[in-house]
Scaffold this active site. Sequence first.
Site, PDB file in Angstrom:
ATOM      1  N   LYS A  26       0.833  -1.204   0.000  1.00  0.00           N
ATOM      2  CA  LYS A  26       0.000   0.000   0.000  1.00  0.00           C
ATOM      3  C   LYS A  26       0.869   1.255   0.000  1.00  0.00           C
ATOM      4  O   LYS A  26       0.643   2.171  -0.798  1.00  0.00           O
ATOM      5  CB  LYS A  26      -0.900  -0.049   1.250  1.00  0.00           C
ATOM      6  N   SER A  27       1.847   1.319   0.870  1.00  0.00           N
ATOM      7  CA  SER A  27       2.697   2.525   0.970  1.00  0.00           C
ATOM      8  C   SER A  27       3.410   2.792  -0.357  1.00  0.00           C
ATOM      9  O   SER A  27       3.452   3.928  -0.838  1.00  0.00           O
ATOM     10  CB  SER A  27       3.748   2.343   2.067  1.00  0.00           C
ATOM     11  N   GLY A  98      -4.831   8.298   5.268  1.00  0.00           N
ATOM     12  CA  GLY A  98      -3.902   9.273   5.833  1.00  0.00           C
ATOM     13  C   GLY A  98      -2.722   9.531   4.905  1.00  0.00           C
ATOM     14  O   GLY A  98      -2.237  10.660   4.783  1.00  0.00           O
ATOM     15  N   SER A 170       7.238  10.069  11.546  1.00  0.00           N
ATOM     16  CA  SER A 170       6.121   9.910  10.610  1.00  0.00           C
ATOM     17  C   SER A 170       6.623   9.908   9.177  1.00  0.00           C
ATOM     18  O   SER A 170       7.128  10.908   8.679  1.00  0.00           O
ATOM     19  CB  SER A 170       5.097  11.037  10.789  1.00  0.00           C
ATOM     20  N   ASP A 318       2.415  -0.341  12.135  1.00  0.00           N
ATOM     21  CA  ASP A 318       1.225  -0.965  11.528  1.00  0.00           C
ATOM     22  C   ASP A 318       1.054  -2.428  11.938  1.00  0.00           C
ATOM     23  O   ASP A 318      -0.005  -3.014  11.725  1.00  0.00           O
ATOM     24  CB  ASP A 318       1.300  -0.869  10.000  1.00  0.00           C
ATOM     25  N   LYS A 345      -4.518   6.633  14.783  1.00  0.00           N
ATOM     26  CA  LYS A 345      -4.674   5.928  13.507  1.00  0.00           C
ATOM     27  C   LYS A 345      -6.149   5.910  13.098  1.00  0.00           C
ATOM     28  O   LYS A 345      -6.931   6.712  13.565  1.00  0.00           O
ATOM     29  CB  LYS A 345      -4.071   4.528  13.622  1.00  0.00           C
ATOM     30  N   ARG A 349      -6.308   2.786  18.234  1.00  0.00           N
ATOM     31  CA  ARG A 349      -6.028   1.346  18.156  1.00  0.00           C
ATOM     32  C   ARG A 349      -5.735   0.716  19.511  1.00  0.00           C
ATOM     33  O   ARG A 349      -5.942  -0.483  19.688  1.00  0.00           O
ATOM     34  CB  ARG A 349      -4.880   1.080  17.168  1.00  0.00           C
ATOM     35  N   ARG A 393      -7.113  -2.687  10.129  1.00  0.00           N
ATOM     36  CA  ARG A 393      -6.083  -3.535  10.752  1.00  0.00           C
ATOM     37  C   ARG A 393      -6.606  -4.186  12.041  1.00  0.00           C
ATOM     38  O   ARG A 393      -6.194  -5.278  12.406  1.00  0.00           O
ATOM     39  CB  ARG A 393      -4.799  -2.752  11.015  1.00  0.00           C
TER      40      ARG A 393
HETATM   41  C1  S3P Z   1       2.520   5.175   6.147  1.00  0.00           C
HETATM   42  C2  S3P Z   1       3.141   5.630   7.288  1.00  0.00           C
HETATM   43  C3  S3P Z   1       2.697   5.294   8.643  1.00  0.00           C
HETATM   44  C4  S3P Z   1       1.764   4.083   8.634  1.00  0.00           C
HETATM   45  C5  S3P Z   1       0.716   4.192   7.567  1.00  0.00           C
HETATM   46  C6  S3P Z   1       1.356   4.277   6.196  1.00  0.00           C
HETATM   47  C7  S3P Z   1       3.057   5.582   4.842  1.00  0.00           C
HETATM   48  O1  S3P Z   1       2.003   6.399   9.187  1.00  0.00           O
HETATM   49  O2  S3P Z   1       1.166   3.929   9.890  1.00  0.00           O
HETATM   50  O3  S3P Z   1      -0.131   3.062   7.588  1.00  0.00           O
HETATM   51  O4  S3P Z   1       2.675   5.009   3.807  1.00  0.00           O
HETATM   52  O5  S3P Z   1       3.867   6.518   4.809  1.00  0.00           O
HETATM   53  P1  S3P Z   1       2.788   7.626   9.883  1.00  0.00           P
HETATM   54  O6  S3P Z   1       3.725   8.156   8.915  1.00  0.00           O
HETATM   55  O7  S3P Z   1       1.715   8.580  10.278  1.00  0.00           O
HETATM   56  O8  S3P Z   1       3.466   7.025  11.072  1.00  0.00           O
END
Ligand code: S3P
Length: 443
Positions: A26-27, A98, A170, A318, A345, A349, A393
């Site tokens: 996903k990221s 997010g 982050s 995560d 989140k 969570r 999740r």
């Molecule tokens: C993500 C970063 C993380 C993670 C999120 C995906 C990303 O969040 O928890 O599911 O793709 O950069 P944070 O950057 O807010 O920690």
Amino acid sequence: MPKIFRNKTVSPGGNINGVLELPGDKSISHRYAILAALAEGRTEILNYSSAADCKSSLGCLRRLGIKADLTRERLRITGKGLDGLQAPRRTLDAENSGTTIRMLAGVLAGQPFASTLSGDASLRARPMRRVVEPLRKMGAEISTHEGDCAPLEIRGSKLHSIDYSLPIPSAQVKSAILLAGLYSDGVTTVCEPVRTRDHTELALREFGATIESLNKSVRIHPRPKLQARRLIVPGDLSSAVFFIAAALVLPDSSLMLHNVGLNPTRTRILDFLISIGATIHLASVELRGGELIGDVSVRHSALAGGEIGGAQSAEMIDELPMLAVLGPYTEKGIEIRGAQELRMKESDRIATLAEGLRRMGAVVEEFQDGLRVQGRSAGKLRGAKVDPAGDHRIAMALAIAALGAEGDTVIRNADCVAVSYPEFFTTLERLRGEEKGDQDLRK
Ligand code: S3P
């Protein structure tokens, strides 16, 4: 978020066996799509994530005038270069994502037009000051809703470079600053307290940007000419971990996962599981498009349990819901500390996990920054009706908890798994030899 909300009954028992090829990470998918839009020419992306979140990113890019053609086989994005985005006529809806809202805030801060980014009720309740503050320091004009939440109204501005230390780890905020850095007047530097996932850095380099990483600091040079690429997204390790946990919990299980993303900023969870007794092996590891990818095999194992805290929690943020539900299946239980970010989140969570696990009979102590879930000696879990509060999740974690419980567990509004892993329940059934499809999703 999916529009139909249905409950899902998970029965205990059986085992997990077979081979699994996971949907794209996903990221990484978000990053490839956004950078493809800012590159010149047509990018082809294979194994783009099936997550609803990644569709949200495509929806926003389309509203910015980008052609994104997604089929089962591939995603094609026709990039228009750094200055090719068009002013959107309507609000950009990041839905539950997010990563979409925060990364796009970085891109939109440097555009010569105004735009509004928003999302669903869960996203509108999540903190945005962390991303707005550094972008304002770069010269962006951004107004937020009460409490520094979305909608974010962004008026495009000329950006200047900054040297910014992230107060909290982050990857989303780091990425937003790096993307804004593409539009700034000099070299932008971001320092992080803990090294978070570095997919943005790797993807920027793949698309042709000049970017330097040294320890916990990253420097991006402005105004590169990004070039279209052909890329393959590795399988999503954060989705894989639920099946790894299922195989660890259920006796006589043995699972092989192919082409999983093994970027070292994501694999701390595997190190931790191995350290508490999990039989996990990696094989055929190679580098593709700057990302490590390989096969992971896992067998049912006796787990000792243990504690994680501080930087470790940030590095496997995560995966913490999955770790928490492993607690009752370990000797000593699982204690998670230094994880206050879990409260920000898709749901709180810590609270949703504590509530769900307690309903199943686990002994849970909740802290401001984590939780302790007692091990096997506190007794076997029992099936219950649990509510993941619309959080994908948590729904998947509670489904794994249910596998070794006594009696059936009903997961409320289980369709929320589609946010990151729409195929989760059908895959779980296939690996348990059930092959029932979705027909037991009940109203
Ligand atoms: C993500 C970063 C993380 C993670 C999120 C995906 C990303 O969040 O928890 O599911 O793709 O950069 P944070 O950057 O807010 O920690």
